[in-house]
Design a protein around this motif. Structure first.
Motif, PDB file in Angstrom:
ATOM      1  N   ARG A  11       0.826  -1.213   0.000  1.00  0.00           N
ATOM      2  CA  ARG A  11       0.000   0.000   0.000  1.00  0.00           C
ATOM      3  C   ARG A  11       0.860   1.264   0.000  1.00  0.00           C
ATOM      4  NH1 ARG A  11      -3.662  -1.667   4.942  1.00  0.00           N
ATOM      5  NH2 ARG A  11      -2.468  -3.594   4.797  1.00  0.00           N
TER       6      ARG A  11
ATOM      7  N   GLY B   8      -7.982  -2.646  18.110  1.00  0.00           N
ATOM      8  CA  GLY B   8      -7.035  -3.107  17.095  1.00  0.00           C
ATOM      9  C   GLY B   8      -5.703  -2.424  17.337  1.00  0.00           C
ATOM     10  N   LEU B   9      -4.711  -3.196  17.795  1.00  0.00           N
ATOM     11  CA  LEU B   9      -3.434  -2.588  18.182  1.00  0.00           C
ATOM     12  C   LEU B   9      -2.293  -3.018  17.251  1.00  0.00           C
ATOM     13  CD1 LEU B   9      -3.980  -3.092  22.014  1.00  0.00           C
ATOM     14  CD2 LEU B   9      -4.238  -0.957  20.725  1.00  0.00           C
ATOM     15  N   ARG B  11       0.261  -1.694  14.092  1.00  0.00           N
ATOM     16  CA  ARG B  11       1.161  -0.535  14.172  1.00  0.00           C
ATOM     17  C   ARG B  11       0.367   0.768  14.269  1.00  0.00           C
ATOM     18  NH1 ARG B  11       4.699  -2.062   9.075  1.00  0.00           N
ATOM     19  NH2 ARG B  11       3.444  -3.937   9.135  1.00  0.00           N
ATOM     20  N   PHE B  12      -0.682   0.913  13.480  1.00  0.00           N
ATOM     21  CA  PHE B  12      -1.449   2.155  13.496  1.00  0.00           C
ATOM     22  C   PHE B  12      -2.172   2.329  14.828  1.00  0.00           C
ATOM     23  CE2 PHE B  12      -3.639   5.778  12.008  1.00  0.00           C
ATOM     24  CZ  PHE B  12      -4.980   5.647  12.325  1.00  0.00           C
ATOM     25  N   ASP B  31      -7.722  -5.519  22.042  1.00  0.00           N
ATOM     26  CA  ASP B  31      -7.228  -6.344  20.930  1.00  0.00           C
ATOM     27  C   ASP B  31      -7.452  -7.797  21.318  1.00  0.00           C
ATOM     28  OD1 ASP B  31      -5.298  -7.782  19.020  1.00  0.00           O
ATOM     29  OD2 ASP B  31      -4.983  -5.723  18.433  1.00  0.00           O
ATOM     30  N   LYS B  32      -7.639  -8.663  20.333  1.00  0.00           N
ATOM     31  CA  LYS B  32      -7.859 -10.074  20.675  1.00  0.00           C
ATOM     32  C   LYS B  32      -6.525 -10.781  20.930  1.00  0.00           C
ATOM     33  CE  LYS B  32      -7.735 -11.597  15.932  1.00  0.00           C
ATOM     34  NZ  LYS B  32      -8.295 -12.143  14.754  1.00  0.00           N
ATOM     35  N   ASP B  33      -5.432 -10.125  20.547  1.00  0.00           N
ATOM     36  CA  ASP B  33      -4.089 -10.707  20.706  1.00  0.00           C
ATOM     37  C   ASP B  33      -3.495 -10.276  22.049  1.00  0.00           C
ATOM     38  OD1 ASP B  33      -1.204 -10.830  18.469  1.00  0.00           O
ATOM     39  OD2 ASP B  33      -1.280 -11.050  20.646  1.00  0.00           O
ATOM     40  N   LYS B  36      -0.286  -8.124  22.118  1.00  0.00           N
ATOM     41  CA  LYS B  36      -0.450  -6.714  21.732  1.00  0.00           C
ATOM     42  C   LYS B  36      -0.998  -5.914  22.921  1.00  0.00           C
ATOM     43  CE  LYS B  36       0.209  -7.278  17.120  1.00  0.00           C
ATOM     44  NZ  LYS B  36      -0.712  -7.534  15.974  1.00  0.00           N
ATOM     45  N   ALA B  52     -13.427  -7.993  19.402  1.00  0.00           N
ATOM     46  CA  ALA B  52     -14.262  -6.802  19.300  1.00  0.00           C
ATOM     47  C   ALA B  52     -15.670  -7.106  18.780  1.00  0.00           C
ATOM     48  CB  ALA B  52     -13.590  -5.776  18.392  1.00  0.00           C
ATOM     49  N   SER B  72      -9.049   0.135  14.352  1.00  0.00           N
ATOM     50  CA  SER B  72      -7.863  -0.031  13.503  1.00  0.00           C
ATOM     51  C   SER B  72      -7.562  -1.512  13.318  1.00  0.00           C
ATOM     52  CB  SER B  72      -6.681   0.712  14.120  1.00  0.00           C
ATOM     53  OG  SER B  72      -6.657   0.542  15.519  1.00  0.00           O
ATOM     54  N   ILE B  73      -8.598  -2.224  12.890  1.00  0.00           N
ATOM     55  CA  ILE B  73      -8.451  -3.636  12.529  1.00  0.00           C
ATOM     56  C   ILE B  73      -8.148  -3.666  11.047  1.00  0.00           C
ATOM     57  CG2 ILE B  73      -9.772  -5.754  12.142  1.00  0.00           C
ATOM     58  CD1 ILE B  73     -11.358  -5.011  14.684  1.00  0.00           C
ATOM     59  N   GLN B  75      -6.450  -6.430   8.384  1.00  0.00           N
ATOM     60  CA  GLN B  75      -6.671  -7.462   7.372  1.00  0.00           C
ATOM     61  C   GLN B  75      -8.096  -7.995   7.326  1.00  0.00           C
ATOM     62  OE1 GLN B  75      -3.516  -9.077   6.062  1.00  0.00           O
ATOM     63  NE2 GLN B  75      -2.029  -8.251   7.524  1.00  0.00           N
ATOM     64  N   ALA B  79     -14.570  -7.903   9.910  1.00  0.00           N
ATOM     65  CA  ALA B  79     -14.583  -7.580  11.338  1.00  0.00           C
ATOM     66  C   ALA B  79     -14.596  -6.072  11.529  1.00  0.00           C
ATOM     67  CB  ALA B  79     -13.378  -8.195  12.032  1.00  0.00           C
ATOM     68  N   GLU B 120      -1.112   4.327   5.177  1.00  0.00           N
ATOM     69  CA  GLU B 120       0.017   4.198   4.251  1.00  0.00           C
ATOM     70  C   GLU B 120      -0.110   5.207   3.130  1.00  0.00           C
ATOM     71  OE1 GLU B 120      -1.045   0.219   6.017  1.00  0.00           O
ATOM     72  OE2 GLU B 120      -2.114   1.826   4.974  1.00  0.00           O
TER      73      GLU B 120
END
Ligand SMILES: Nc1ncnc2c1ncn2[C@@H]1O[C@H](COP(=O)(O)OP(=O)(O)OP(=O)(O)O)[C@@H](O)[C@H]1O
Ligand SMILES: Nc1ncnc2c1ncn2[C@@H]1O[C@H](COP(=O)(O)OP(=O)(O)OP(=O)(O)O)[C@@H](O)[C@H]1O
Lengths: 217, 217
Positions: A11, B8-9, B11-12, B31-33, B36, B52, B72-73, B75, B79, B120
């Motif tokens: 991107r 959503g954690l 990079r952004f 975040d689900k991770d 992170k 989320a 900020s999710i 891919q 979701a 980006e």
């Protein structure tokens, strides 16, 4: 005419290449993914499918003759670093590279990358600023006491003329331009121009002025 | 004190949450991770491991009471869209969301997202501008055809007055302020003001003007 190479068409790389071409630069775009190359082929001067670690391929693409090269390979940090060194070894003077994290960025700086870019972080900082100050859309510092701010016209401005608001004397704010909610822009507005509902103002002001404005909102 | 949720954690999202906290906002990060979440836990007010799409978990995290929420999710476009709708259903007034491509962005706009972000692309445009116009320091887009740019005065400007340069007519550039190399700022300069060595100019211009300026530099 500037010749700029772009290696890696994710991107970030895609939009760098596309914008450079729109601005009149000669763009050589390289990616190992054929689909990415095809997507940009119409928009740039030359587009090549190649592995950027293949020096012969980079040579044939004319990358080493570019005035500047942007390396925007993301996930493969090793490839990103190796490509930067290949470019420096071949005498490319100006290399811009995207970094995935701070240590990657430090490596790139030490390898002579002129500008290390953190695309997500740079945009994140702007978005965060716009969320904390109500109505603040963007800001760019220019000098101590002077930043450019875009802000939504506060409700108590609406229906008043710039002369009535007397912003420069009362709040130290210079209105550079007014954008109506339809997107129509008036540059260097005069004292008779009136602020309307939904207007955005482009102003030159210090942080102090913005704070005083914030106190009035 | 503003309460801002960040879902959503990547990079952004990470840098939005971190910067918001540094600016004094109260930040709820989700975040689900787990890794992170742990990475940011020290920096924000509350950090939760949660999917989320789980409305109950969002409720418990206090996300629906936030003044604004940043989604900020990346891919998983589905979701990202579902989370935005969940937030709107629960009355969250201000939603900012990152988009992966234009159609995703259009969907988000139609769902009432106040600001759709293309991290980006936004950084890519700035990098491209800085490569084509030598000495471009920073830029703030204001409207189509109107951005604020800070640029080092090109050598061929030095020693000429604004009237002689006739920038508005010849290049479509409005000079908003001049900063000397000592940092002294002149706002709304007049036609008699002369450009000196080391000056920086704050100008209002469009992409077209920047292109023409790039051709002359
Ligand atoms: N050795 C290589 N030679 C050429 N292209 C490469 C090489 N390695 C990766 N690329 C290309 O670089 C591009 C960007 O890489 P990647 O998608 O991993 O980064 P990203 O950080 O996810 O990108 P973005 O955030 O800009 O979308 C991809 O299109 C990929 O095909
Ligand atoms: N349903 C979900 N609930 C909570 N978090 C989620 C969910 N789906 C994805 N995420 C998180 O969103 C974050 C960002 O997503 P992802 O990494 O796919 O996007 P990205 O575009 O690569 O991010 P960036 O470019 O900002 O680094 C990830 O940390 C991921 O764990």
């Amino acid at each position: 005419k500037r010749i700029i190479g772009v290696i890696g068409l994710g991107r970030f790389g895609f939009f760098v290449a596309k914008t450079l071409a729109e601005l009149g630069a000669e763009v050589i775009a390289v990616d190992k993914d054929e689909q990415k190359v095809r997507q940009i082929a119409e928009l740039v001067t030359y587009a090549y499918v190649a592995d950027a670690l293949d020096e012969k391929a980079l040579e044939e693409a004319g990358i080493f003759n570019a005035d500047a090269v942007v390396v925007s390979i993301g996930q493969n940090v090793e490839a990103s670093i190796f490509v930067v060194v290949i470019l420096r070894e071949h005498g490319v003077k100006e290399v811009v590279a995207k970094a995935v994290n701070e240590i990657h960025g430090k490596v790139l700086e030490r390898l002579g990358v002129k500008r290390v870019v953190y695309p997500e972080r740079e945009t994140a900082v702007k978005v965060a600023h716009s969320l904390v100050v109500r109505g603040l859309v963007s800001e760019v510092p220019f000098a101590p006491g002077y930043s450019i701010f875009e802000l939504k016209a506060p409700p108590f401005f609406v229906g008043k003329t710039l002369r009535e608001l007397d912003l420069r004397r009362r709040l130290g704010i210079t209105v550079v331009a007014i954008k109506s909610k339809e997107g129509k822009v008036k540059v260097n507005p005069s004292g008779d121009d009136e602020i309307r509902e939904g207007d955005s103002l482009l102003v030159l002001a210090g942080e102090e002025s913005l704070k005083r404005l914030g106190e009035q909102t």
